[in-house]
Each structure stands twice: as structure tokens, then as C-alpha cells.
Scaffold this motif. Structure first.
Motif, PDB file in Angstrom:
ATOM      1  N   THR A 108       0.831  -1.208   0.000  1.00 14.70           N
ATOM      2  CA  THR A 108       0.000   0.000   0.000  1.00 14.70           C
ATOM      3  C   THR A 108       0.865   1.257   0.000  1.00 14.70           C
ATOM      4  OG1 THR A 108      -1.782  -1.154   1.170  1.00 14.70           O
ATOM      5  CG2 THR A 108      -1.798   1.260   1.250  1.00 14.70           C
ATOM      6  N   LEU A 124       2.199   1.686  -3.662  1.00 13.10           N
ATOM      7  CA  LEU A 124       1.282   1.946  -4.770  1.00 13.10           C
ATOM      8  C   LEU A 124       0.214   2.996  -4.473  1.00 13.10           C
ATOM      9  CD1 LEU A 124       0.704  -1.650  -6.229  1.00 13.10           C
ATOM     10  CD2 LEU A 124       2.499   0.015  -6.742  1.00 13.10           C
ATOM     11  N   ASP A 125      -0.155   3.144  -3.212  1.00 12.87           N
ATOM     12  CA  ASP A 125      -1.205   4.120  -2.867  1.00 12.87           C
ATOM     13  C   ASP A 125      -0.955   4.676  -1.476  1.00 12.87           C
ATOM     14  OD1 ASP A 125      -3.463   5.656  -3.089  1.00 12.87           O
ATOM     15  OD2 ASP A 125      -4.872   4.028  -2.662  1.00 12.87           O
ATOM     16  N   GLY A 170      -3.566   5.830   1.157  1.00 11.55           N
ATOM     17  CA  GLY A 170      -4.881   5.410   0.678  1.00 11.55           C
ATOM     18  C   GLY A 170      -5.370   4.134   1.340  1.00 11.55           C
ATOM     19  N   LYS A 171      -6.381   3.549   0.723  1.00 12.42           N
ATOM     20  CA  LYS A 171      -6.937   2.302   1.243  1.00 12.42           C
ATOM     21  C   LYS A 171      -5.940   1.155   1.037  1.00 12.42           C
ATOM     22  CE  LYS A 171     -11.758   3.511   0.267  1.00 12.42           C
ATOM     23  NZ  LYS A 171     -13.000   3.121  -0.484  1.00 12.42           N
ATOM     24  N   VAL A 173      -4.089  -1.796  -0.367  1.00 11.36           N
ATOM     25  CA  VAL A 173      -4.062  -2.287  -1.741  1.00 11.36           C
ATOM     26  C   VAL A 173      -4.200  -3.802  -1.748  1.00 11.36           C
ATOM     27  CG1 VAL A 173      -2.660  -2.536  -3.825  1.00 11.36           C
ATOM     28  CG2 VAL A 173      -2.682  -0.366  -2.582  1.00 11.36           C
ATOM     29  N   TYR A 205      -4.729  -7.359  -4.474  1.00 12.80           N
ATOM     30  CA  TYR A 205      -4.356  -7.773  -5.826  1.00 12.80           C
ATOM     31  C   TYR A 205      -4.850  -9.184  -6.094  1.00 12.80           C
ATOM     32  CZ  TYR A 205      -0.610 -10.803  -4.106  1.00 12.80           C
ATOM     33  OH  TYR A 205       0.088 -11.805  -3.475  1.00 12.80           O
ATOM     34  N   PHE A 218      -3.819  -5.077  -9.570  1.00 18.99           N
ATOM     35  CA  PHE A 218      -3.930  -4.434  -8.262  1.00 18.99           C
ATOM     36  C   PHE A 218      -5.226  -3.622  -8.174  1.00 18.99           C
ATOM     37  CE2 PHE A 218       0.522  -5.021  -9.295  1.00 18.99           C
ATOM     38  CZ  PHE A 218       1.006  -5.662  -8.162  1.00 18.99           C
ATOM     39  N   SER A 219      -5.683  -3.423  -6.948  1.00 20.08           N
ATOM     40  CA  SER A 219      -6.930  -2.677  -6.731  1.00 20.08           C
ATOM     41  C   SER A 219      -6.790  -1.217  -7.149  1.00 20.08           C
ATOM     42  CB  SER A 219      -7.348  -2.765  -5.262  1.00 20.08           C
ATOM     43  OG  SER A 219      -6.317  -2.297  -4.401  1.00 20.08           O
ATOM     44  N   THR A 220      -5.571  -0.747  -7.337  1.00 18.98           N
ATOM     45  CA  THR A 220      -5.326   0.622  -7.805  1.00 18.98           C
ATOM     46  C   THR A 220      -5.524   0.742  -9.313  1.00 18.98           C
ATOM     47  OG1 THR A 220      -2.984   0.056  -8.027  1.00 18.98           O
ATOM     48  CG2 THR A 220      -3.671   1.120  -5.974  1.00 18.98           C
ATOM     49  N   GLN A 252      -3.471  -0.760 -11.453  1.00 17.75           N
ATOM     50  CA  GLN A 252      -2.182  -1.081 -12.052  1.00 17.75           C
ATOM     51  C   GLN A 252      -2.050  -2.593 -12.270  1.00 17.75           C
ATOM     52  OE1 GLN A 252      -0.881   1.343  -8.685  1.00 17.75           O
ATOM     53  NE2 GLN A 252       0.937   1.846  -9.910  1.00 17.75           N
TER      54      GLN A 252
END
Length: 228
Positions: A152, A155-156, A159-160, A162, A164, A203-205, A207
Motif C-alpha cells: 500500500t 502503490l497508494d 490510501g486504502k 491495496v 491484488y 492491483f486494486s489501484t 495497475q
């Protein structure tokens, strides 16, 4: 010198005779074989980069895992067999590599890789030692993918958490191995399996990351021959 040469020749002849000795376990046409053992899977990773906006060179490596396996085989002829390898899921740790090497664990994932082979077994059905080679297919089924706080943060950040997922794939596999008869029914087995596997992480982002795993598996088992 001549005596030593004669002795060496006799030793080599005895070893060759042992390799094809009869009276051991008979793996002839119609024979079923069941094996139980342990198997270590070591991915040989060639990782792509996580897609933008990740830091260029954001790659991953995958650690090995060892689990018990159960294998069933059937002799179609005296020299050709069909084999199915089953087991429990392997839990692999994903760690940072490339530009993020040394950042630690990015997550974990479980992989269940049932594999089917057609094999050729050398020597006679009742030989003490029977090397074999084969080719087949592995279905790599991924489950319980979990990201870490480090993932997390990469990548974010802020944020929330992450998450995958890994794409399930069908891949080709090759095997080289050998059995060693213990008695008429029981045998030991060692095998090396190379699988050619490329998959993708999403990924949840939003990506993605392509990754070649190409795992090498080494197993040691004890088996039992029987006919129905």
C-alpha cells in the motif's frame, strides 16, 4: 594395473546389472502406482514493472515453499505411463525487487498446481531402477492473495489497503525422474519438474504487472505398485 582394470570393469558391470535387475517391483502395463512425498517449488522469476504511476523498475520476486504431494500413475504400456500430481496449496511470499529491492514483503499468495504427465519409463517393467522423462500440463490456480502495508505504501500511500489478484493460467511442464525398487511392491521416487508459467497481477489501484514464474519443483516420494 591389469588386475585393477579388471576389478573396475567388474564393478561397472555389476552396477549396470543392478540397474536392470529383474525380480523387483513390476511396473508393467495395467499397473497402478500411488506415491506420497514432499515437493519444493522454487519460482525462477523474471518480473515486469508495475504499470504507471508506480516508480519505474518496481518489480517483485517470489519465495519458494515446500508441501506434501500425492501422485497417481497408471502404466498404459510396459514403458508409457500417465501421471497426475495433486497436493495442497503452496503459500508463496512476494518481496520487492528491482528499484524496490530490500523493501520487504509485498504480500502472499497461495498456488495450487495440479499437473498431468505422459511419461516414458526406461528399462524393463521389473528393473530395479527405472529412469523416466515426460511432458504435460499444469494448471496454476491462485487464491488468497493478500497485500501488505508495504504494498500500500508503494502503490497508494495514505490510501486504502491495496489488494491484488493473480491470473490463473495453463502452462506446459517437463519432468525427469527415476524410481528405485525397495521390494516387489514398494519403491522410492525422485523427480524434477520444470513448468513454463507466465501470469499477471492486477492491483486494486488499477495497475498491473506481468511476471514470469517458471518454477522448478523437486520431489522425493515413497510409492506402492498394484493391479486391480
Amino acid at each position: 594395473m591389469k588386475n585393477r582394470l579388471n576389478t573396475a570393469v567388474r564393478v561397472l558391470a555389476a552396477a549396470a546389472a543392478m540397474a536392470v535387475a529383474t525380480g523387483a517391483s513390476a511396473q508393467s502395463a495395467g499397473t497402478w502406482m500411488v506415491k506420497a512425498g514432499v515437493n519444493k517449488i522454487t519460482p525462477h522469476v523474471d518480473s515486469g514493472d508495475v504499470s504507471a504511476p508506480a516508480l519505474p523498475g518496481t518489480k517483485a520476486d517470489v519465495k519458494s515453499d515446500t508441501k506434501p504431494i500425492l501422485t497417481f500413475a497408471y502404466m498404459l504400456t510396459d514403458n508409457v505411463s500417465a501421471e497426475m500430481i495433486l497436493g495442497v496449496p503452496y503459500k508463496h511470499e512476494l518481496v520487492g525487487d528491482g528499484a524496490i529491492k530490500g523493501t520487504g514483503k509485498l504480500g502472499t499468495a497461495e498456488a495450487l498446481p495440479p499437473t498431468a504427465f505422459i511419461q516414458y519409463r526406461f528399462f524393463q517393467p521389473n528393473a530395479m531402477i527405472r529412469p523416466y522423462v515426460g511432458a504435460g500440463l499444469t494448471y496454476a490456480y491462485f487464491q488468497k492473495e493478500r497485500g501488505s502495508g508495504q504494498l500500500t505504501a508503494l502503490l497508494d500511500p495514505g490510501g486504502k489497503p491495496v489488494t491484488y489478484s493473480m491470473k490463473n493460467k495453463l502452462a506446459g511442464s517437463l519432468v525427469v525422474g527415476s524410481t528405485l525398487a525397495i521390494n516387489e511392491r514398494w519403491f522410492a521416487d525422485v523427480a524434477v519438474v520444470k513448468t513454463f508459467l507466465k501470469t499477471k497481477a492486477t492491483f486494486s489501484t488499477g495497475q498491473t504487472q506481468s511476471i514470469t514464474l517458471d518454477p522448478l519443483a523437486v520431489s522425493v516420494s515413497i510409492g506402492y505398485n498394484f493391479k486391480l
